[in-house]
Design a protein around this motif. Structure first.
Motif, PDB file in Angstrom:
ATOM      1  N   ARG A 155       0.843  -1.206   0.000  1.00  0.00           N
ATOM      2  CA  ARG A 155       0.000   0.000   0.000  1.00  0.00           C
ATOM      3  C   ARG A 155       0.877   1.255   0.000  1.00  0.00           C
ATOM      4  O   ARG A 155       0.902   2.029   0.961  1.00  0.00           O
ATOM      5  CB  ARG A 155      -0.928  -0.010   1.212  1.00  0.00           C
ATOM      6  N   THR A 156       1.575   1.440  -1.110  1.00  0.00           N
ATOM      7  CA  THR A 156       2.498   2.579  -1.180  1.00  0.00           C
ATOM      8  C   THR A 156       1.769   3.920  -1.266  1.00  0.00           C
ATOM      9  O   THR A 156       2.404   4.970  -1.147  1.00  0.00           O
ATOM     10  CB  THR A 156       3.462   2.423  -2.370  1.00  0.00           C
ATOM     11  N   ASP A 157       0.466   3.900  -1.492  1.00  0.00           N
ATOM     12  CA  ASP A 157      -0.302   5.139  -1.403  1.00  0.00           C
ATOM     13  C   ASP A 157      -0.379   5.603   0.052  1.00  0.00           C
ATOM     14  O   ASP A 157      -0.416   6.805   0.331  1.00  0.00           O
ATOM     15  CB  ASP A 157      -1.711   4.954  -1.975  1.00  0.00           C
ATOM     16  N   LEU A 158      -0.365   4.645   0.985  1.00  0.00           N
ATOM     17  CA  LEU A 158      -0.361   4.962   2.410  1.00  0.00           C
ATOM     18  C   LEU A 158       1.058   5.053   2.964  1.00  0.00           C
ATOM     19  O   LEU A 158       1.360   5.904   3.798  1.00  0.00           O
ATOM     20  CB  LEU A 158      -1.124   3.892   3.204  1.00  0.00           C
ATOM     21  N   PRO A 160       4.580   5.325   1.424  1.00  0.00           N
ATOM     22  CA  PRO A 160       5.506   5.484   0.293  1.00  0.00           C
ATOM     23  C   PRO A 160       6.817   4.747   0.536  1.00  0.00           C
ATOM     24  O   PRO A 160       7.310   4.680   1.672  1.00  0.00           O
ATOM     25  CB  PRO A 160       5.718   6.998   0.225  1.00  0.00           C
ATOM     26  N   ARG A 315       2.627  14.589   0.288  1.00  0.00           N
ATOM     27  CA  ARG A 315       2.913  13.158   0.375  1.00  0.00           C
ATOM     28  C   ARG A 315       3.963  12.773  -0.671  1.00  0.00           C
ATOM     29  O   ARG A 315       3.866  13.171  -1.832  1.00  0.00           O
ATOM     30  CB  ARG A 315       1.634  12.351   0.137  1.00  0.00           C
ATOM     31  N   PRO A 318       4.721   7.464  -4.532  1.00  0.00           N
ATOM     32  CA  PRO A 318       4.545   6.101  -4.008  1.00  0.00           C
ATOM     33  C   PRO A 318       5.826   5.270  -4.008  1.00  0.00           C
ATOM     34  O   PRO A 318       6.034   4.462  -3.108  1.00  0.00           O
ATOM     35  CB  PRO A 318       3.495   5.501  -4.948  1.00  0.00           C
TER      36      PRO A 318
END
Length: 337
Positions: A155-158, A160, A315, A318
């Motif tokens: 979950r690289t959106d959460l 990175p 952020r 990702p």
């Protein structure tokens, strides 16, 4: 009873992180004027009142960043941890550093403790094994969390992820050894089935495939002890192998020691390239060729991107791969520097 607005409500209204709101309330100069104005406007719109007495009770944890490392005994990870801590300290942040010792269960407990003590963000080089407990509890906090050097949660959106371009590094090493006259290049070290092992082998594998060379790989722990053991195995079972790319410099240093014990010179008769270019690579005899990863620069860049996320809500991408380069020394060229 009407619920009083909270700092989370302010963050949501202003479109920034909780950490950014906290920094505004503290009067931090790290926050951009336009961001500060957006937070102050959100506070006024929802009627948020800053409870300074309560904030003083929490002040010990403000500006605290957690750092969990899988193996602090390895100089590569120690250099990363030290450089990151120094970069964060330069910006006024304290770092709590913990070693998970490649134990996923211990890692989850360490992360839980850091959350309880109120860290504002967390950087983790995760241990292998069941990582879900660690990352699921982090997901529930909403904290800025970065995975580095190893990706154990997709979950690289959460979370990175940032690391090095290991594939191109092993390809550079393989081409270099072929140019030096090597005919049979083994890959030594790294536990099988792990993503990091596959990455560090992939460039070597592609080069050998394109040149029609046979693949020989000896897998094991990323340690000097395994390197010494592998030296004996190569001499006894693979006498035609005349070069090796090692998973890391520790394995390479052990391999060179094993060959030295067997009276086999490193450099001209057998060529070795390591990975990471730790300080000892240059100090060894013969000096060890290595795929260099600018771990200090990587740590400083990690700190910069983490602070941008914490302070400005920016952020990170990702996934990020930092470049590597080959440093050739006597262990692969046969010639003194």
């Amino acid at each position: 009873m009407i619920r009083r607005p909270t700092i989370l409500d302010v963050a949501a209204r202003a479109g920034v992180s909780k950490s950014t709101v906290s920094l505004v309330l503290q009067g931090s100069k790290q926050v951009r004027p336009e961001t500060r104005a957006a937070v102050e406007r959100a506070m006024a719109e929802i009627g948020y009142v800053y409870n300074r007495a309560a904030a003083n009770l929490r002040s010990a944890s403000v500006g605290l960043v957690g750092l969990v490392i899988n193996d602090l005994r390895n100089p590569f990870f120690t250099e990363f941890a030290t450089s990151l801590q120094m970069a964060l300290a330069a910006e006024g942040y304290a770092t709590v550093i913990a070693n998970s010792d490649e134990d996923a269960e211990l890692q989850a407990k360490l992360v839980g403790s850091m959350i309880e003590h109120g860290v504002s963000a967390l950087v983790i080089s995760p241990a292998y094994g069941g990582a879900s407990e660690t990352f699921d509890q982090l997901a529930r906090t909403g904290l800025p969390v970065m995975q580095v050097l190893r990706k154990m949660d997709e979950r690289t959106d959460l979370f990175p992820f940032a690391s090095f371009d290991y594939a191109s590094g092993s390809a550079m090493a393989a081409r270099h050894l072929l140019e030096q006259g090597a005919r049979n290049i083994a890959f030594v070290g790294g536990l099988p089935g792990r993503a990091i092992t596959r990455e560090r082998k992939s460039g070597w594998r592609e080069v050998l495939k394109s040149e029609g060379h046979q693949e020989i790989a000896l897998h094991g722990k990323s340690s000097r002890a395994f390197g010494m053991q592998a030296a004996g195995q190569l001499i006894a079972d693979h006498p035609d192998v005349d070069a090796a790319i090692c998973f890391n410099d520790l394995v390479a240093l052990g391999l060179m020691a094993g060959f030295a014990r067997a009276g086999r010179p490193i450099g001209a008769e057998f060529r070795v390239v390591g990975f990471d270019d730790i300080e000892e690579a240059q100090q060894a005899w013969p000096p060890l060729s290595s795929v260099a990863c600018d771990i200090a620069g990587f740590a400083r860049d990690t700190a910069t991107r983490l602070l941008a996320w914490m302070v400005e809500g920016q952020r990170p991408a990702p996934e990020l791969r930092s470049p590597v380069h080959l440093v050739s020394r006597m262990s692969s060229t046969g010639h003194p520097e």
